[in-house]
Design an enzyme around this catalytic site. Sequence first.
Site, mmCIF file in Angstrom:
data_model
loop_
_atom_site.group_PDB
_atom_site.id
_atom_site.type_symbol
_atom_site.label_atom_id
_atom_site.label_comp_id
_atom_site.label_asym_id
_atom_site.label_seq_id
_atom_site.Cartn_x
_atom_site.Cartn_y
_atom_site.Cartn_z
ATOM 1 N N ASP A 1 0.848 -1.180 0.000
ATOM 2 C CA ASP A 1 0.000 0.000 0.000
ATOM 3 C C ASP A 1 0.892 1.242 0.000
ATOM 4 O OD1 ASP A 1 -1.483 2.244 1.193
ATOM 5 O OD2 ASP A 1 -3.075 0.762 1.437
ATOM 6 N N GLU B 1 8.406 -0.870 -9.311
ATOM 7 C CA GLU B 1 9.034 -0.059 -8.269
ATOM 8 C C GLU B 1 9.959 1.032 -8.802
ATOM 9 O OE1 GLU B 1 8.623 -3.280 -8.145
ATOM 10 O OE2 GLU B 1 8.195 -3.991 -6.117
#
Lengths: 270, 270, 270
Positions: free
Chosen positions: C78, C147
């Site tokens: 999250d 990422e």
Amino acid sequence: MTMDELDRLAASMRSENLTVEANGRMLTLRIARTQWKNSINAALIREIGAALDAAEDSSTCRLVVLRGEPGCFCTGLDFQETAGVSDVPPSDTVDIDKFMALLRRFATSPKIIVSVVDGKVIAGGVGLVAASDLVLTTPRSEFSLSEALWGLLPCCVTPYLIRRIGFQKCYSMTMTTLPISAEEAHRFNLVDELTDNPDDSLRKLALRLNLLEQETIADLKSYFRKMWIITSEMEQTAVQETTRLSALPRVRRNITNYVQHGLFPWHRKD
Amino acid sequence: MTMDELDRLAASMRSENLTVEANGRMLTLRIARTQWKNSINAALIREIGAALDAAEDSSTCRLVVLRGEPGCFCTGLDFQETAGVSDVPPSDTVDIDKFMALLRRFATSPKIIVSVVDGKVIAGGVGLVAASDLVLTTPRSEFSLSEALWGLLPCCVTPYLIRRIGFQKCYSMTMTTLPISAEEAHRFNLVDELTDNPDDSLRKLALRLNLLEQETIADLKSYFRKMWIITSEMEQTAVQETTRLSALPRVRRNITNYVQHGLFPWHRKD
Amino acid sequence: MTMDELDRLAASMRSENLTVEANGRMLTLRIARTQWKNSINAALIREIGAALDAAEDSSTCRLVVLRGEPGCFCTGLDFQETAGVSDVPPSDTVDIDKFMALLRRFATSPKIIVSVVDGKVIAGGVGLVAASDLVLTTPRSEFSLSEALWGLLPCCVTPYLIRRIGFQKCYSMTMTTLPISAEEAHRFNLVDELTDNPDDSLRKLALRLNLLEQETIADLKSYFRKMWIITSEMEQTAVQETTRLSALPRVRRNITNYVQHGLFPWHRKD
């Protein structure tokens, strides 16, 4: 450094063994030793190093692209220099330590190194490919490790090739010395993309990679170094074994016979 | 030793569990324990060792080829001996340490070890294949690690199988105990070549491998040992864990029930 | 604990972020955070941990099955909690150490962890998949490591993903941030089985895995831990690097801009 500066820098770097060209965030290095089948000599290693210096000094540059000639990417270390039988003074022959350091630099430079292959890749040339971050190839390329035929081994290539394709494929390529087609190379990950149009693929890849911030590339490459088994000791072992093998009388004889008389080692066998 | 000597030697080595045959630079060992499904017993390990001694003494020999019966390459360690429930005196049962040492010898011998598979390969048999330098197979072969069904693990196989096919495939083969087809085995590198005509493929491969000098093979295998993660400690761990598991009462019960009553472990489960 | 007890336990464990269901020897956990795209928050990590506690306490349970929503398996940690910009009190935000520990627990738990994927898997979600013992997927799934677009790296995912798919595929997924199709993921072993009918495949797999005794599963997972390169130090390096990157002002700015203004990092680039 602005993009124009990268352009100017690239223009100023043209040399005997390498042509350098800037294009947006991309610095393209073309091995240009046609006469010597794009083999790697001491000067080429220096010139690639200088181009990487320039790329790393530039905050614009994201990608360094390594290419060969059409039909021939790179045929490995210059045999005459390796064996010390060339006219080049010993002080200027290939220092295997510098070749190993170049591969390490590919793997640790904060720029993304992309090899674009279109043709033969032999011996040390496979090392340049294996240590690149990403590799594109055309279908006509071919990859082989021929060292063992001469009594040598692809010592410096091995750590990076195992990292890329696993132990067994590197082992069988070394032992059989047989060429691998581009399609097979793609299947087992020696190349990341097989494409009929490498320029187009490269352009798309660059668009994606340009989204990364420079610091992130540096962080990524440095982090992955800690997640795998290559160590400085392993690289030293590679350099020492190459040095030992290159000095063996039977290996020097193999190479001298080839360089001076065009004889392959198996021609003088039982 | 001349080629004729290798021939004579091979002829003199015929034994209970192995047939030995010389052909040029190639020494072929056929596991011949049809009655016991080509399982590995202490005598077979000794006889393969003696054949390797002979091969290594010969300057002619380049290749040692390991084959099984048609339809059955090898079904792993002899259960009766492993569990100590056979009629063989304890002093002559399989010593797991010797099996581990045999796999290590495959990987370090200055001869090239080629397994030619045509049929079932189970448990320890997969170890012989995994530790071989090169592996050819026919399409009908099948490879499985069934140890876990008995409460055992393919401890000695694991280091060499991971080296060959990567961690995950070795892990999933061990855990699911499901057989892998020759085609799939080829796709993920458990075998190097899938062929309808293994004799022809072997002949071509031998022609190529015969170009290598004997010293180069020794150098190659010794060098690659330094480029990967298998250590003596890892091999000791394998031996210790096999010893521990084999001695567990529930494992001995599993094997005894099978050997004496033909019952599989899951037959007595809830 | 009888099977009925496992049933009752599962029924009693229903929570905010996970639904838990028992079926024979199988405990199924469904990530159920539809509103938050099945992202991983601190509560989810705790709840998966509690379900594993229950599974490990049960002598009946063999398999723990992890599933997501149809179309979305898991989209990673999250972001709001990771960046500390959510309303959740800091004491209850994702502790990266706990995420790393959860992956290690998947790899070391004496239960078999099977992920069944049907849809998107992003970032940390790929970690859950990579650390699972076995993975099934439908053809419509897609796997990506996004990422690096944010200045982060898949630090905790890397050790387990390299173990599963090798160094290079993990490296190129991280660097290009491009999604991988289910078919490609199957080809290079990110998933063990590609199936149109995961329920059927899972049922067949469970029948096979139920043949294993509980102790054998524990022995197997513990043994394989010794046969590969992941160490506690490597996991600590992963946690430290994630912590360092998450705290960088440019990374926090990237995430805050996205969470508060819907802006991607490259929108504010030159």
